[in-house]
Design a protein around this motif. Structure first.
Motif, short mmCIF file in Angstrom:
data_model
loop_
_atom_site.label_atom_id
_atom_site.label_comp_id
_atom_site.label_asym_id
_atom_site.label_seq_id
_atom_site.Cartn_x
_atom_site.Cartn_y
_atom_site.Cartn_z
N LEU A 1 79.33 18.09 120.49
CA LEU A 1 78.20 18.60 119.72
C LEU A 1 78.39 18.39 118.23
N PRO A 2 77.30 18.22 117.49
CA PRO A 2 77.44 18.15 116.03
C PRO A 2 78.04 19.44 115.50
N ARG A 3 79.12 19.29 114.74
CA ARG A 3 79.81 20.43 114.14
C ARG A 3 80.17 21.50 115.16
N ALA A 4 80.53 21.05 116.35
CA ALA A 4 80.97 21.94 117.43
C ALA A 4 79.92 22.99 117.77
N GLY A 5 78.65 22.72 117.46
CA GLY A 5 77.57 23.64 117.79
C GLY A 5 77.17 24.56 116.67
N ILE A 6 77.85 24.49 115.53
CA ILE A 6 77.53 25.35 114.39
C ILE A 6 76.21 24.90 113.77
N VAL A 7 75.26 25.80 113.66
CA VAL A 7 73.95 25.45 113.12
C VAL A 7 73.67 26.12 111.78
N HIS A 8 74.58 26.93 111.30
CA HIS A 8 74.45 27.52 109.97
C HIS A 8 75.81 28.05 109.56
N ARG A 9 75.92 28.48 108.31
CA ARG A 9 77.21 28.95 107.82
C ARG A 9 77.09 30.26 107.07
N LEU A 10 78.21 30.94 106.95
CA LEU A 10 78.37 32.06 106.03
C LEU A 10 79.51 31.70 105.08
N ASP A 11 79.44 32.24 103.88
CA ASP A 11 80.55 32.04 102.95
C ASP A 11 81.85 32.55 103.56
N LYS A 12 82.96 32.00 103.10
CA LYS A 12 84.28 32.42 103.58
C LYS A 12 84.44 33.93 103.52
N ASP A 13 84.05 34.56 102.42
CA ASP A 13 84.30 35.99 102.25
C ASP A 13 83.10 36.86 102.57
N THR A 14 82.09 36.29 103.22
CA THR A 14 80.99 37.09 103.76
C THR A 14 81.24 37.28 105.25
N SER A 15 81.14 38.51 105.71
CA SER A 15 81.36 38.81 107.12
C SER A 15 80.02 38.89 107.85
N GLY A 16 80.08 38.87 109.19
CA GLY A 16 78.88 39.12 109.96
C GLY A 16 78.49 38.05 110.96
#
Length: 347
Positions: free
Chosen positions: A164-179
């Motif tokens: 899969l493209p990017r192993a299925g990741i379709v969005h991101r959060l900043d390194k130091d943002t949780s959730g």
């Protein structure tokens, strides 16, 4: 889809570059050292190479590698001339010398490898999973973080991630943002989720602690672009120079820290630009607590920006069921939240 990289049309099916197709199931066994990937190559310096810099000469011996990578290999001690290690890229060669190099893979080529890690999944079926990402976990390999990312963990969790493209990741959060983050487990799910993101059909809500007194709801509709001075930052911009962005901000409580007001706020995203909440709140005079990049000083024991992706709503890409998921505040933010006596996420 997120506070960082939500409306990413480039995350659709068309982004399935060859670099993300990392192989079959055998590639998912953890590897401690990858010395087996190295290749030894050597040659004798001819008359044309006499007096040439070592790093420049090596670009002819190993043209598939960048000069920067070859310089790094020299500095690591991977090059010998006449049997003696040389660690200076500017070393001048002599005709007749024998040069040998151990060609190790680039950091980028090592990045798309499986790494077993514990992932807190709040929802999972055969089509997708929703992860409660901890602060400190990088989502996608990049310079400075070529391993130990969420992508590496996903590659170890299920074999199809490698296709899969990017192993299925379709969005991101900043390194130091949780959730919360949703991840597709099949190409069909990835494609459908990406389309929902592009159509702004995914509902995202965040909890944050910000400096200043927020007692009434407000809306920020400032376009965003890369900061023209600092490339690691984003900045508000005129509508004709940036991408449209909207954040709705609702008050949940106000406390004081050393005589300064701190507000707990509930943020609803209508777009998902890079650093959107962080920039919009800073622009409004309310930088996030402990957001060093945007001028938010630490307080209440927080050592990272006080931002948490608390609620995520979307339509299941296969069953079409409406899903709404929550993630409780992590320990650091929960303690800070309790200290100012703020209310929780509304129903």
């Amino acid at each position: 889809m997120s506070e960082v990289d939500g409306d990413a049309a480039g995350w659709s099916q068309g982004t399935m570059d060859a670099e993300y197709r990392v192989g079959g199931q055998d590639d998912f066994e953890p590897e401690a050292e990858e010395t087996s990937d190295a290749e030894r190559r050597g040659a004798e310096v001819d008359a044309a190479g006499h007096g040439e810099r070592l790093d420049r000469w090596l670009t002819g011996l190993a043209p598939e590698f960048s000069r920067n990578h070859l310089q790094a290999l020299i500095e690591r001690g991977c090059v010998v001339t006449d049997g003696k290690p040389v660690t200076k890229p500017a070393h001048k060669l002599r005709a007749g010398q024998r040069v040998e190099i151990e060609l190790q893979p680039t950091d980028e080529s090592r990045a798309f490898r499986a790494e077993v890690m514990t992932l807190d999944c709040v929802y999972e079926d055969e089509h997708l999973l929703v992860v409660d990402k901890p602060a400190g976990l990088v989502v996608h390999p990049a310079p400075g973080n070529w391993s130990g990312t969420l992508m590496n963990g996903l590659l170890a969790r299920h074999p199809l991630a490698a296709t899969l493209p990017r192993a299925g990741i379709v969005h991101r959060l900043d390194k130091d943002t949780s959730g919360l983050m949703v991840v597709g487990k099949t190409l069909e799910a990835v494609t459908a989720l990406s389309r929902q993101i592009a159509a702004r059909e995914v509902h995202r809500e965040y909890l944050a602690l910000a400096w200043g007194r927020v007692e009434e709801a407000f809306v920020v509709k400032q376009a965003l672009r890369r900061d023209p001075v600092s490339r690691v930052k984003m900045a508000v911009a005129p509508a004709n120079l940036g991408k449209p962005a909207r954040t709705d901000v609702f008050p949940l409580g106000v406390g004081e820290v050393q005589g300064r007001p701190v507000s707990a706020v509930h943020c609803v995203l209508h777009t998902g630009r890079t650093h959107q909440i962080r920039v919009h709140l800073t622009h409004s005079g309310h930088p996030l607590v402990a957001d060093a990049l945007y001028g938010g000083v630490p307080a209440l024991g927080m050592s990272r920006q006080a931002l948490h992706a608390a609620r995520l709503g979307f339509t299941h890409p296969i069953t079409h069921e409406a899903l709404t998921l929550r993630a409780p505040l992590p320990a650091d933010l929960a303690a800070a939240w309790a200290e100012i006596g703020a209310a929780g996420l509304p129903d």
